[in-house]
Design a protein around this motif. Structure first.
Motif, PDB file in Angstrom:
ATOM      1  N   ILE A 168      88.469  13.555  65.642  1.00  0.00           N
ATOM      2  CA  ILE A 168      88.096  12.389  64.839  1.00  0.00           C
ATOM      3  C   ILE A 168      86.637  12.067  65.119  1.00  0.00           C
ATOM      4  CG2 ILE A 168      88.487   9.912  64.517  1.00  0.00           C
ATOM      5  CD1 ILE A 168      91.463  10.504  65.218  1.00  0.00           C
ATOM      6  N   CYS A 169      85.862  11.947  64.063  1.00  0.00           N
ATOM      7  CA  CYS A 169      84.438  11.631  64.199  1.00  0.00           C
ATOM      8  C   CYS A 169      84.284  10.202  64.728  1.00  0.00           C
ATOM      9  CB  CYS A 169      83.749  11.776  62.843  1.00  0.00           C
ATOM     10  SG  CYS A 169      82.036  11.197  62.879  1.00  0.00           S
ATOM     11  N   PRO A 170      83.559  10.026  65.852  1.00  0.00           N
ATOM     12  CA  PRO A 170      83.389   8.678  66.402  1.00  0.00           C
ATOM     13  C   PRO A 170      82.450   7.806  65.562  1.00  0.00           C
ATOM     14  CG  PRO A 170      82.222  10.297  67.740  1.00  0.00           C
ATOM     15  CD  PRO A 170      82.979  11.061  66.695  1.00  0.00           C
ATOM     16  N   HIS A 171      81.673   8.425  64.668  1.00  0.00           N
ATOM     17  CA  HIS A 171      80.736   7.667  63.839  1.00  0.00           C
ATOM     18  C   HIS A 171      81.437   7.018  62.648  1.00  0.00           C
ATOM     19  CE1 HIS A 171      77.664   9.654  66.210  1.00  0.00           C
ATOM     20  NE2 HIS A 171      78.135  10.830  65.843  1.00  0.00           N
ATOM     21  N   CYS A 172      82.366   7.766  62.019  1.00  0.00           N
ATOM     22  CA  CYS A 172      82.956   7.260  60.767  1.00  0.00           C
ATOM     23  C   CYS A 172      84.487   7.298  60.739  1.00  0.00           C
ATOM     24  CB  CYS A 172      82.407   8.048  59.570  1.00  0.00           C
ATOM     25  SG  CYS A 172      83.071   9.730  59.460  1.00  0.00           S
ATOM     26  N   GLY A 173      85.112   7.898  61.746  1.00  0.00           N
ATOM     27  CA  GLY A 173      86.573   7.934  61.788  1.00  0.00           C
ATOM     28  C   GLY A 173      87.198   9.049  60.960  1.00  0.00           C
ATOM     29  N   HIS A 174      86.366   9.895  60.374  1.00  0.00           N
ATOM     30  CA  HIS A 174      86.871  10.994  59.554  1.00  0.00           C
ATOM     31  C   HIS A 174      87.594  12.020  60.430  1.00  0.00           C
ATOM     32  CE1 HIS A 174      86.950  13.887  56.255  1.00  0.00           C
ATOM     33  NE2 HIS A 174      86.348  14.793  57.007  1.00  0.00           N
ATOM     34  N   VAL A 175      88.741  12.495  59.940  1.00  0.00           N
ATOM     35  CA  VAL A 175      89.486  13.535  60.651  1.00  0.00           C
ATOM     36  C   VAL A 175      88.951  14.901  60.227  1.00  0.00           C
ATOM     37  CG1 VAL A 175      91.746  14.591  61.036  1.00  0.00           C
ATOM     38  CG2 VAL A 175      91.558  12.094  60.775  1.00  0.00           C
ATOM     39  N   GLN A 228      79.639  19.055  63.843  1.00  0.00           N
ATOM     40  CA  GLN A 228      79.233  18.163  62.760  1.00  0.00           C
ATOM     41  C   GLN A 228      80.449  17.689  61.976  1.00  0.00           C
ATOM     42  OE1 GLN A 228      76.413  19.853  59.981  1.00  0.00           O
ATOM     43  NE2 GLN A 228      75.653  17.801  59.437  1.00  0.00           N
ATOM     44  N   CYS A 229      80.481  16.401  61.708  1.00  0.00           N
ATOM     45  CA  CYS A 229      81.509  15.800  60.858  1.00  0.00           C
ATOM     46  C   CYS A 229      81.280  16.303  59.432  1.00  0.00           C
ATOM     47  CB  CYS A 229      81.388  14.280  60.931  1.00  0.00           C
ATOM     48  SG  CYS A 229      82.601  13.394  59.939  1.00  0.00           S
ATOM     49  N   THR A 230      82.286  16.992  58.886  1.00  0.00           N
ATOM     50  CA  THR A 230      82.092  17.792  57.676  1.00  0.00           C
ATOM     51  C   THR A 230      83.068  17.407  56.574  1.00  0.00           C
ATOM     52  OG1 THR A 230      81.397  19.625  59.097  1.00  0.00           O
ATOM     53  CG2 THR A 230      82.022  20.192  56.849  1.00  0.00           C
TER      54      THR A 230
END
Ligand SMILES: [Zn+2]
Length: 123
Positions: free
Chosen positions: A91-98, A43-45
């Motif tokens: 890197i989250c593919p949904h939002c680009g968050h590292v 999960q992107c956290t």
């Protein structure tokens, strides 16, 4: 030269066929474990160090594992400089968050299951 005669008893234990079947079971288990690792969702956290994550889930088998390295200065007369392995990131593919994995050893352990591993020496 005279060879020493030797007399080996019949082989006890499982048959060749049983050993072959056991090998097939182990191979199937290893394949299942690899599949399970690739299908694991992360999960992107939101993290203090990186800011807000979107909460979206991604399959590890679709992500690139970014392996960071940090530089160790030369020391004394004999100690040369070298690069030491640092944390993993993705890197989250949904939002680009590292997302940083310094506190996620369970995810770091799944590094071989990622789609790709990218080594970085820049930070
Ligand atoms: Zn995200």
């Amino acid at each position: 030269m005279t060879r020493i005669p030797h007399f080996q008893p019949a082989l006890a234990g499982p048959s060749d066929a049983e050993v072959e079947a056991a090998r097939a079971v182990i191979a199937a288990r290893e394949a299942a474990l690899e599949q399970q690792a690739r299908d694991t969702l992360v999960q992107c956290t939101s993290q203090i160090a990186t800011g807000k994550g979107c909460g979206g889930f991604s399959r590890i088998g679709d992500l690139t594992f970014i392996q960071t390295h940090f530089y160790i200065e030369p020391h004394g007369c004999t100690g040369g400089d070298y690069w030491r392995q640092g944390e993993g990131r993705f890197i989250c593919p949904h939002c680009g968050h590292v997302n940083r994995l310094y506190d996620s050893p369970e995810v770091t352990k799944l590094k071989p299951a990622f789609k790709a591993v990218e080594d970085r020496h820049d930070d």
